[in-house]
Design a protein around this motif. Structure first.
Motif, PDB file in Angstrom:
ATOM      1  N   VAL A 179      35.776  15.422  10.030  1.00  0.00           N
ATOM      2  CA  VAL A 179      35.047  16.190   9.020  1.00  0.00           C
ATOM      3  C   VAL A 179      35.311  15.602   7.642  1.00  0.00           C
ATOM      4  N   VAL A 180      34.252  15.463   6.847  1.00  0.00           N
ATOM      5  CA  VAL A 180      34.372  15.114   5.436  1.00  0.00           C
ATOM      6  C   VAL A 180      33.641  16.181   4.628  1.00  0.00           C
ATOM      7  N   VAL A 181      34.276  16.677   3.587  1.00  0.00           N
ATOM      8  CA  VAL A 181      33.682  17.641   2.664  1.00  0.00           C
ATOM      9  C   VAL A 181      33.556  16.966   1.303  1.00  0.00           C
ATOM     10  N   LEU A 182      32.340  16.893   0.780  1.00  0.00           N
ATOM     11  CA  LEU A 182      32.107  16.355  -0.557  1.00  0.00           C
ATOM     12  C   LEU A 182      31.704  17.502  -1.475  1.00  0.00           C
ATOM     13  N   SER A 202      13.722   5.629  -2.339  1.00  0.00           N
ATOM     14  CA  SER A 202      14.536   4.434  -2.550  1.00  0.00           C
ATOM     15  C   SER A 202      15.120   3.946  -1.234  1.00  0.00           C
ATOM     16  N   GLY A 203      15.178   2.619  -1.090  1.00  0.00           N
ATOM     17  CA  GLY A 203      15.834   2.038   0.065  1.00  0.00           C
ATOM     18  C   GLY A 203      17.326   2.247   0.062  1.00  0.00           C
ATOM     19  N   SER A 204      17.900   2.654  -1.079  1.00  0.00           N
ATOM     20  CA  SER A 204      19.337   2.920  -1.169  1.00  0.00           C
ATOM     21  C   SER A 204      19.666   4.393  -0.949  1.00  0.00           C
ATOM     22  N   ALA A 205      18.671   5.172  -0.582  1.00  0.00           N
ATOM     23  CA  ALA A 205      18.897   6.599  -0.301  1.00  0.00           C
ATOM     24  C   ALA A 205      19.618   6.766   1.035  1.00  0.00           C
ATOM     25  N   VAL A 206      20.070   7.969   1.304  1.00  0.00           N
ATOM     26  CA  VAL A 206      20.894   8.239   2.483  1.00  0.00           C
ATOM     27  C   VAL A 206      20.158   7.928   3.786  1.00  0.00           C
ATOM     28  N   TYR A 207      18.924   8.406   3.921  1.00  0.00           N
ATOM     29  CA  TYR A 207      18.212   8.260   5.194  1.00  0.00           C
ATOM     30  C   TYR A 207      18.011   6.789   5.584  1.00  0.00           C
ATOM     31  N   PRO A 208      17.440   5.941   4.725  1.00  0.00           N
ATOM     32  CA  PRO A 208      17.284   4.540   5.138  1.00  0.00           C
ATOM     33  C   PRO A 208      18.600   3.806   5.305  1.00  0.00           C
ATOM     34  N   GLU A 209      19.596   4.116   4.495  1.00  0.00           N
ATOM     35  CA  GLU A 209      20.885   3.424   4.601  1.00  0.00           C
ATOM     36  C   GLU A 209      21.583   3.771   5.922  1.00  0.00           C
ATOM     37  N   VAL A 210      21.577   5.043   6.301  1.00  0.00           N
ATOM     38  CA  VAL A 210      22.216   5.431   7.555  1.00  0.00           C
ATOM     39  C   VAL A 210      21.440   4.859   8.735  1.00  0.00           C
ATOM     40  N   GLY A 211      20.128   4.785   8.616  1.00  0.00           N
ATOM     41  CA  GLY A 211      19.313   4.219   9.683  1.00  0.00           C
ATOM     42  C   GLY A 211      19.574   2.752   9.933  1.00  0.00           C
ATOM     43  N   ALA A 212      20.292   2.093   9.020  1.00  0.00           N
ATOM     44  CA  ALA A 212      20.631   0.686   9.210  1.00  0.00           C
ATOM     45  C   ALA A 212      21.808   0.497  10.149  1.00  0.00           C
ATOM     46  N   PHE A 213      22.613   1.574  10.387  1.00  0.00           N
ATOM     47  CA  PHE A 213      23.772   1.396  11.268  1.00  0.00           C
ATOM     48  C   PHE A 213      23.831   2.377  12.446  1.00  0.00           C
ATOM     49  N   VAL A 229      27.823   9.429  -0.062  1.00  0.00           N
ATOM     50  CA  VAL A 229      27.466  10.180   1.140  1.00  0.00           C
ATOM     51  C   VAL A 229      27.293   9.237   2.328  1.00  0.00           C
ATOM     52  N   VAL A 230      26.647   8.101   2.105  1.00  0.00           N
ATOM     53  CA  VAL A 230      26.467   7.117   3.180  1.00  0.00           C
ATOM     54  C   VAL A 230      27.825   6.659   3.707  1.00  0.00           C
ATOM     55  N   ASP A 231      28.766   6.372   2.801  1.00  0.00           N
ATOM     56  CA  ASP A 231      30.096   5.925   3.227  1.00  0.00           C
ATOM     57  C   ASP A 231      30.814   7.004   4.038  1.00  0.00           C
ATOM     58  N   ALA A 232      30.670   8.262   3.612  1.00  0.00           N
ATOM     59  CA  ALA A 232      31.303   9.359   4.350  1.00  0.00           C
ATOM     60  C   ALA A 232      30.713   9.469   5.751  1.00  0.00           C
ATOM     61  N   ILE A 233      29.401   9.345   5.851  1.00  0.00           N
ATOM     62  CA  ILE A 233      28.750   9.406   7.167  1.00  0.00           C
ATOM     63  C   ILE A 233      29.198   8.232   8.024  1.00  0.00           C
ATOM     64  N   ARG A 234      29.260   7.043   7.428  1.00  0.00           N
ATOM     65  CA  ARG A 234      29.683   5.861   8.180  1.00  0.00           C
ATOM     66  C   ARG A 234      31.109   6.048   8.730  1.00  0.00           C
ATOM     67  N   ASP A 235      31.995   6.614   7.918  1.00  0.00           N
ATOM     68  CA  ASP A 235      33.373   6.853   8.354  1.00  0.00           C
ATOM     69  C   ASP A 235      33.413   7.834   9.530  1.00  0.00           C
ATOM     70  N   VAL A 236      32.638   8.901   9.449  1.00  0.00           N
ATOM     71  CA  VAL A 236      32.644   9.903  10.507  1.00  0.00           C
ATOM     72  C   VAL A 236      32.020   9.335  11.779  1.00  0.00           C
ATOM     73  N   ASN A 247      31.255  12.403  -9.138  1.00  0.00           N
ATOM     74  CA  ASN A 247      30.425  12.047 -10.299  1.00  0.00           C
ATOM     75  C   ASN A 247      29.005  12.587 -10.114  1.00  0.00           C
ATOM     76  N   SER A 248      28.919  13.798  -9.596  1.00  0.00           N
ATOM     77  CA  SER A 248      27.624  14.392  -9.257  1.00  0.00           C
ATOM     78  C   SER A 248      27.655  15.896  -9.465  1.00  0.00           C
ATOM     79  N   GLY A 249      26.465  16.432  -9.633  1.00  0.00           N
ATOM     80  CA  GLY A 249      26.304  17.868  -9.585  1.00  0.00           C
ATOM     81  C   GLY A 249      26.096  18.303  -8.141  1.00  0.00           C
ATOM     82  N   HIS A 250      25.250  19.297  -7.945  1.00  0.00           N
ATOM     83  CA  HIS A 250      25.038  19.847  -6.607  1.00  0.00           C
ATOM     84  C   HIS A 250      24.350  18.847  -5.675  1.00  0.00           C
ATOM     85  N   ASN A 251      23.469  18.001  -6.221  1.00  0.00           N
ATOM     86  CA  ASN A 251      22.676  17.082  -5.400  1.00  0.00           C
ATOM     87  C   ASN A 251      23.399  15.750  -5.223  1.00  0.00           C
ATOM     88  N   ILE A 252      24.535  15.784  -4.575  1.00  0.00           N
ATOM     89  CA  ILE A 252      25.353  14.573  -4.433  1.00  0.00           C
ATOM     90  C   ILE A 252      24.591  13.488  -3.682  1.00  0.00           C
TER      91      ILE A 252
END
Length: 330
Positions: free
Chosen positions: A250-253, A100-111, A317-324, A304-309
């Motif tokens: 540091v962000v812990v989810l 998906s284009g909304s997954a972590v890897y492509p979304e983070v690669g946009a910024f 996760v993208v927002d947490a990475i963007r903040d860091v 709102n997730s199990g282990h595979n957040i």
């Protein structure tokens, strides 16, 4: 610890914005030059996408993929047996993993620049085994952190790095950060394994957890002889002995949903009937203790997730990475 989004990271984002203005004034004349006279690219210099194996020495190859432009570079560290593609997928309504284009890897690669990789013994969706050269198993965070350093060097991936570790990737990211403090700009732990799980369980309860892990290893090796295997006791011991993570954002989810029936299916036949509930209480407590390790860390517990957040709530996760990244000066 449950810090609000308006806490330490907001203040650090402001500081990062001030630093960004200063950096832009310094760089306005174009590319900087180092003392040797070699041109040093700025953060805006286009960087080519890559997706291939690299020679890390000792006759070994490891697979790495990167995309995007910017600094710091985000390095995504997968969980046990998972390969680089786990960061490019989301969980659909049927529960399947789909690109998906909304997954972590492509979304983070946009910024900013983002990279992910395959550790030895990992497998991609569709049961495609990694091209990374097999090694002896079980693995350890210390060995995997050393491999990560060798791979980043071989591929000439520029630092500093924001390390994002999911599950077993959490210990790998933490050991790397502790042993490479000057290259570490930030840390995001996505339901990362916590050494405090052991202390939250009685010795008998922890023994059940170790036996469950051994059963997991047996099931995987029945499919792939060279599959990645974990030794939680050794992992936790190395985390206790590892150098501390440097003072970085540091962000812990932490996952907040749990399927006791799916968990029970992995247990030894003689495990206590209430063991899933016992484990879940210990898991939540161990995540709280993990977050307290890092001064000023933001602990996000409503995922709102199990282990595979990263697959179930990728935008979180993208927002947490963007903040860091922003707090680190990106």
């Amino acid at each position: 610890m449950r810090a609000s989004p308006g806490g330490r990271l907001a203040a650090l984002r402001f500081a990062a914005a001030v630093l960004g203005v200063t950096a832009s004034l310094i760089a306005c004349g174009g590319e900087e030059e180092n003392p040797a006279g070699n041109t040093v690219p700025t953060a805006d210099t286009p960087q080519a996408d890559i997706a291939r194996t690299f020679d890390i020495g000792g006759g070994r190859q490891m697979y790495l993929e990167c995309r995007g432009t910017g600094s710091p570079t985000v390095v995504l560290v997968p969980g046990a047996v998972a390969a680089a593609d786990t960061w490019s997928e989301v969980t659909d309504r049927s529960g399947d993993m789909v690109p998906s284009g909304s997954a972590v890897y492509p979304e983070v690669g946009a910024f900013t620049r983002v990279c992910s990789y395959d550790r030895p013994g990992t497998a991609r969706t569709g049961d495609e085994f990694t091209p990374s050269t097999p090694v002896s198993q079980p693995t350890t965070p210390e060995r995997d952190a050393a491999d990560l350093g060798a791979l980043l060097t071989a591929a000439e991936v520029p630092g500093p790095y924001v390390l994002v570790g999911w599950s077993y990737g959490g210990p790998v990211a933490r050991v790397y950060a502790g042993t490479h403090p000057d290259d570490t700009a930030g840390l995001v732990l996505v339901d990362g394994m916590s050494e405090y799980l052991e202390s939250e369980l009685t010795p008998a309860e922890f023994s059940v957890f170790l036996r469950m892990n051994e059963l997991d290893n047996q099931r995987r090796t029945a499919q792939w002889a060279d599959v990645e295997q974990l030794d939680p006791a050794a992992t936790f011991a190395q985390l206790h002995a590892a150098p501390p993570v440097p003072d970085v954002p540091v962000v812990v989810l932490s996952g907040d949903t749990f399927d006791p029936d799916a968990f029970r299916a992995r247990l030894p036949a003689d495990a206590p009937a209430d063991y899933p509930e016992v484990f879940w209480r210990a898991q939540l407590a161990s995540q709280d203790s993990l977050a307290l390790l890092f001064a000023g860390a933001q602990h996000i517990t409503k995922t709102n997730s199990g282990h595979n957040i990263h697959n179930e709530s990728p935008q979180l996760v993208v927002d947490a990475i963007r903040d860091v990244v922003a707090a680190a000066g990106g």
